[in-house]
Design a protein around this motif. Structure first.
Motif, PDB file in Angstrom:
ATOM      1  N   UNK A 166      89.947 -31.656  73.703  1.00 59.22           N
ATOM      2  CA  UNK A 166      89.778 -31.348  72.272  1.00 59.22           C
ATOM      3  C   UNK A 166      88.427 -30.664  72.079  1.00 59.22           C
ATOM      4  N   UNK A 167      88.394 -29.600  71.290  1.00 58.56           N
ATOM      5  CA  UNK A 167      87.135 -28.942  70.932  1.00 58.56           C
ATOM      6  C   UNK A 167      86.909 -29.073  69.435  1.00 58.56           C
ATOM      7  N   UNK A 168      85.832 -29.730  69.060  1.00 56.16           N
ATOM      8  CA  UNK A 168      85.515 -29.926  67.626  1.00 56.16           C
ATOM      9  C   UNK A 168      84.349 -29.008  67.260  1.00 56.16           C
ATOM     10  N   UNK A 169      84.552 -28.218  66.209  1.00 56.41           N
ATOM     11  CA  UNK A 169      83.676 -27.075  65.929  1.00 56.41           C
ATOM     12  C   UNK A 169      83.035 -27.222  64.547  1.00 56.41           C
ATOM     13  N   UNK A 170      81.759 -26.860  64.392  1.00 55.92           N
ATOM     14  CA  UNK A 170      81.128 -26.893  63.058  1.00 55.92           C
ATOM     15  C   UNK A 170      81.324 -25.572  62.311  1.00 55.92           C
ATOM     16  N   UNK A 171      80.678 -25.453  61.161  1.00 54.65           N
ATOM     17  CA  UNK A 171      80.935 -24.308  60.286  1.00 54.65           C
ATOM     18  C   UNK A 171      79.930 -23.175  60.408  1.00 54.65           C
ATOM     19  N   UNK A 172      78.880 -23.328  61.225  1.00 50.58           N
ATOM     20  CA  UNK A 172      77.843 -22.276  61.190  1.00 50.58           C
ATOM     21  C   UNK A 172      78.176 -21.065  62.064  1.00 50.58           C
ATOM     22  N   UNK A 173      78.844 -21.299  63.220  1.00 50.82           N
ATOM     23  CA  UNK A 173      79.318 -20.207  64.090  1.00 50.82           C
ATOM     24  C   UNK A 173      80.739 -20.551  64.544  1.00 50.82           C
ATOM     25  N   UNK A 174      81.694 -20.474  63.625  1.00 56.64           N
ATOM     26  CA  UNK A 174      83.033 -21.003  63.925  1.00 56.64           C
ATOM     27  C   UNK A 174      83.745 -20.308  65.073  1.00 56.64           C
ATOM     28  N   UNK A 201      84.124 -23.043  73.917  1.00 57.12           N
ATOM     29  CA  UNK A 201      84.867 -24.187  74.478  1.00 57.12           C
ATOM     30  C   UNK A 201      86.190 -23.703  75.092  1.00 57.12           C
ATOM     31  N   UNK A 202      86.876 -22.807  74.366  1.00 56.68           N
ATOM     32  CA  UNK A 202      88.204 -22.362  74.819  1.00 56.68           C
ATOM     33  C   UNK A 202      88.111 -21.691  76.197  1.00 56.68           C
ATOM     34  N   UNK A 238      91.878 -27.076  69.381  1.00 56.13           N
ATOM     35  CA  UNK A 238      90.662 -26.813  68.593  1.00 56.13           C
ATOM     36  C   UNK A 238      90.800 -27.444  67.219  1.00 56.13           C
ATOM     37  N   UNK A 239      89.726 -28.125  66.799  1.00 54.91           N
ATOM     38  CA  UNK A 239      89.666 -28.631  65.426  1.00 54.91           C
ATOM     39  C   UNK A 239      88.494 -27.957  64.716  1.00 54.91           C
ATOM     40  N   UNK A 240      88.803 -27.019  63.818  1.00 57.62           N
ATOM     41  CA  UNK A 240      87.714 -26.343  63.088  1.00 57.62           C
ATOM     42  C   UNK A 240      87.089 -27.266  62.050  1.00 57.62           C
ATOM     43  N   UNK A 241      85.937 -26.862  61.549  1.00 57.96           N
ATOM     44  CA  UNK A 241      85.361 -27.564  60.400  1.00 57.96           C
ATOM     45  C   UNK A 241      86.267 -27.340  59.190  1.00 57.96           C
ATOM     46  N   UNK A 242      86.444 -28.358  58.341  1.00 59.04           N
ATOM     47  CA  UNK A 242      87.229 -28.149  57.107  1.00 59.04           C
ATOM     48  C   UNK A 242      86.614 -27.066  56.215  1.00 59.04           C
ATOM     49  N   UNK A 243      85.338 -26.726  56.450  1.00 61.13           N
ATOM     50  CA  UNK A 243      84.700 -25.690  55.626  1.00 61.13           C
ATOM     51  C   UNK A 243      85.003 -24.277  56.132  1.00 61.13           C
ATOM     52  N   UNK A 244      85.377 -24.132  57.406  1.00 59.92           N
ATOM     53  CA  UNK A 244      85.640 -22.790  57.965  1.00 59.92           C
ATOM     54  C   UNK A 244      86.861 -22.813  58.898  1.00 59.92           C
ATOM     55  N   UNK A 245      88.022 -23.189  58.349  1.00 60.99           N
ATOM     56  CA  UNK A 245      89.189 -23.299  59.234  1.00 60.99           C
ATOM     57  C   UNK A 245      89.874 -21.971  59.539  1.00 60.99           C
ATOM     58  N   UNK A 302      96.785 -23.521  74.319  1.00 66.01           N
ATOM     59  CA  UNK A 302      95.750 -23.364  73.293  1.00 66.01           C
ATOM     60  C   UNK A 302      96.378 -23.690  71.943  1.00 66.01           C
ATOM     61  N   UNK A 303      95.858 -24.713  71.271  1.00 65.85           N
ATOM     62  CA  UNK A 303      96.426 -25.115  69.970  1.00 65.85           C
ATOM     63  C   UNK A 303      95.288 -25.306  68.957  1.00 65.85           C
ATOM     64  N   UNK A 304      95.651 -25.374  67.700  1.00 65.31           N
ATOM     65  CA  UNK A 304      94.629 -25.538  66.657  1.00 65.31           C
ATOM     66  C   UNK A 304      95.208 -26.348  65.503  1.00 65.31           C
ATOM     67  N   UNK A 305      94.461 -27.336  65.060  1.00 65.43           N
ATOM     68  CA  UNK A 305      94.869 -28.154  63.911  1.00 65.43           C
ATOM     69  C   UNK A 305      93.777 -28.113  62.872  1.00 65.43           C
ATOM     70  N   UNK A 306      94.140 -27.783  61.636  1.00 58.54           N
ATOM     71  CA  UNK A 306      93.148 -27.874  60.555  1.00 58.54           C
ATOM     72  C   UNK A 306      93.464 -29.091  59.706  1.00 58.54           C
ATOM     73  N   UNK A 307      92.442 -29.644  59.099  1.00 60.54           N
ATOM     74  CA  UNK A 307      92.689 -30.835  58.303  1.00 60.54           C
ATOM     75  C   UNK A 307      91.479 -31.239  57.486  1.00 60.54           C
TER      76      UNK A 307
END
Ligand code: NAD
Length: 491
Positions: A162-170, A177-178, A190-197, A216-221
């Motif tokens: 799992x890669x958990x990502x913040x919002x400053x350099x999405x 990580x990928x 990949x789990x993006x920040x809820x602020x920059x999905x 390669x998968x991605x979930x927003x939430x």
């Protein structure tokens, strides 16, 4: 999401996004090679204009189960795919990202808020990281070669990650990580920040052209999603970039199944400016490194120690340069500072401004923020706030920075190291020998002389103290996506 999207199913007319043209107004989860929707959606805003962005999925625990199951199913054959084939796939993905650079850059401006030229730079540096990662080989190492036996060490993939990502350099932080995860034979969600999905969802949609379903998968939430993913028994590793406070929660959660963790966390980077620098040359560089991305960089300069003899001259030069920095919406010409990315962070940064009056801190430039639309904060330099004040001890993650006068080099080093964070640090001097001696005493994972934040993806990157655990970039970063396996071969 398109209005015709079906709940928890594939979107109508787009079963896997494989070769269709990307739609920049429709954002879906990517599960098992398919673009999928959720019953509930949410909508972020453009931080410069307050206008709503396109809706994005709000994943459920069932979505997490389905993604982890797909990642587990895809893992054995992806791990068996030759390294060279995986390298080709990651490089092809990088080429496709390059082909879509302008669209991703525009999306970053709209969603993240950064100026267009810096958004383009984010994509360029992302490509550099991806291509550097794929230039590495990870051969089996021979430790012993004796007449009757050999001992070898090889690097084997971990499994679903799992890669958990913040919002400053999405985009950059997701691809950081990928690329190594997939090159080494893991699968990744990949789990993006809820602020920059949006950017990360589109990135993973694009990736479906190059990787088998489930790789390669991605979930927003919403805020529940990260904890669900770190607590899930399926993933073997969490690669997390974000704040130190959240990093501790991630590590605690991962400990239940002893998932591997890489934690890239907060920074409170000092610059020590010695009295032999060329002030007119160095002051603008220091201001740039403090206010880049509106201070929302883990490696932004957050404490600037300036030696007594040049303090006044240095402050004046830094103030003059700061006054030239244009703030505004990211598509305007010549903008250097975009808005703060989200309301929570905006309120937090404003908290440091509230303390200016409460603590009677001296303001060299800035200090007052504009009213009106957008989360704009004026670049601000404070003069000699107390070492115990929040602006010195905490990471503001906004364009407000303290100048701190010092007398002796020993004093500067002691004050620079007086923090529980240790991400980056720099020494600035006309005499490299002198600077090097001080640099060796700084407690940080990345130390620079006469520059800062200058990263090279061939070199490992990581934090000391509460700035992180483990590495990204370089061979060290690549090996972090593997288990080391020792092989004893008796002849
Ligand atoms: P954050 O810690 O609030 O969030 C980061 C990510 O973690 C987001 O995707 C968020 O949804 C998720 N998350 C939140 N709570 C979680 C939980 N309990 N379990 C799992 N996931 C959870 O950080 P942020 O505000 O998005 O980013 C700013 C911070 O990131 C700053 O401290 C900055 O210094 C740091 N950062 C560090 C690096 C680095 O490489 N060291 C790079 C960029 C940013």
């Amino acid at each position: 999401m398109s209005p015709s999207a079906t709940s928890n199913g594939t979107t109508n007319g787009a079963t896997n996004g494989a070769h269709s043209v990307l739609d920049w107004h429709s954002f879906c989860n990517v599960i098992d090679g398919k673009l999928t929707t959720t019953e509930k959606t949410r909508t972020g805003i453009n931080p410069a204009t307050s206008e709503p962005n396109d809706p994005v999925p709000v994943s459920t625990p069932e979505d997490v189960d389905r993604a982890v199951a797909a990642a587990e199913k895809a893992f054995p054959s992806w791990a068996d795919t030759p390294y060279g084939e995986r390298r080709k796939a990651v490089n092809a993905f990088a080429d496709a990202l390059e082909g879509e650079k302008e669209n991703f850059a525009k999306l970053l401006v709209k969603e993240q808020g950064k100026p267009l030229h810096f958004a383009r730079f984010e994509i360029d540096f992302t490509l550099q990281i991806m291509r550097t990662v794929t230039s590495f080989d990870l051969p089996t190492e021979e430790i012993v070669n004796e007449p009757d036996r050999r001992v070898l060490v090889r690097y084997v993939p971990l499994g679903p990650t799992v890669g958990i990502v913040p919002w400053n350099y999405p985009i950059l932080l997701a691809c950081g990580k990928i690329a190594p995860a997939l090159l080494t034979g893991n699968t990744i969600i990949i789990k993006p920040s809820p602020f920059t999905p949006c950017g990360d969802l589109k990135l993973c949609e694009l990736g479906q052209r190059f990787f088998p379903p489930g790789v390669l998968q991605c979930l927003s939430g919403d805020d529940n999603l990260g904890p669900w993913m770190t607590a899930h028994p399926g993933p073997r590793k969490i690669s997390f970039t974000g704040s130190s406070a959240t990093g501790k929660k991630v590590m605690a959660s991962a400990s239940a199944t002893l998932k591997r963790v890489t934690l890239e966390l907060g920074g409170n980077d000092p610059a020590i400016v010695l009295d032999d620098v060329d002030v007119e040359q160095v002051a603008p560089k220091i201001a740039t490194l403090a206010f880049l991305n509106s201070g929302q960089i883990c490696l932004a300069l957050k404490r600037i120690f300036v030696q007594e003899g040049i303090y006044d001259k240095f402050r004046d030069a830094m103030v003059r340069y700061t006054q030239t920095l244009k703030m505004g919406e990211g598509n305007e010409d010549g903008v250097f500072l975009g808005p703060i990315q989200n309301s929570m962070q905006y309120e937090r940064v404003k908290g440091f401004f509230a303390e200016i009056e409460q603590q009677e801190q001296k303001v060299a430039v800035g200090g007052k923020n504009p009213d009106g639309k957008g989360y704009f904060i004026t670049p601000t330099i404070l003069e000699n706030p107390k070492d115990e004040s929040r602006i010195v001890t905490e990471e503001p993650f906004g364009p407000i920075v303290p100048l701190l006068q010092f007398t002796t080099e020993e004093e500067a080093v002691a004050r620079a190291n007086k923090t529980n964070l240790g991400l980056g640090a720099s020494v600035w001097s006309g005499n490299v020998e002198r600077a090097n001696k001080l640099a060796a005493k700084l407690e940080a994972g990345n130390v620079w002389v006469n520059t800062h934040f200058e990263l090279d993806p061939r070199a490992p990157f990581g934090g000391h103290k509460e700035s992180g655990i483990g590495l990204e970039f370089g061979m060290g970063g690549l090996k972090g996506w593997c288990n080391s396996q020792t092989l004893y071969l008796r002849k």
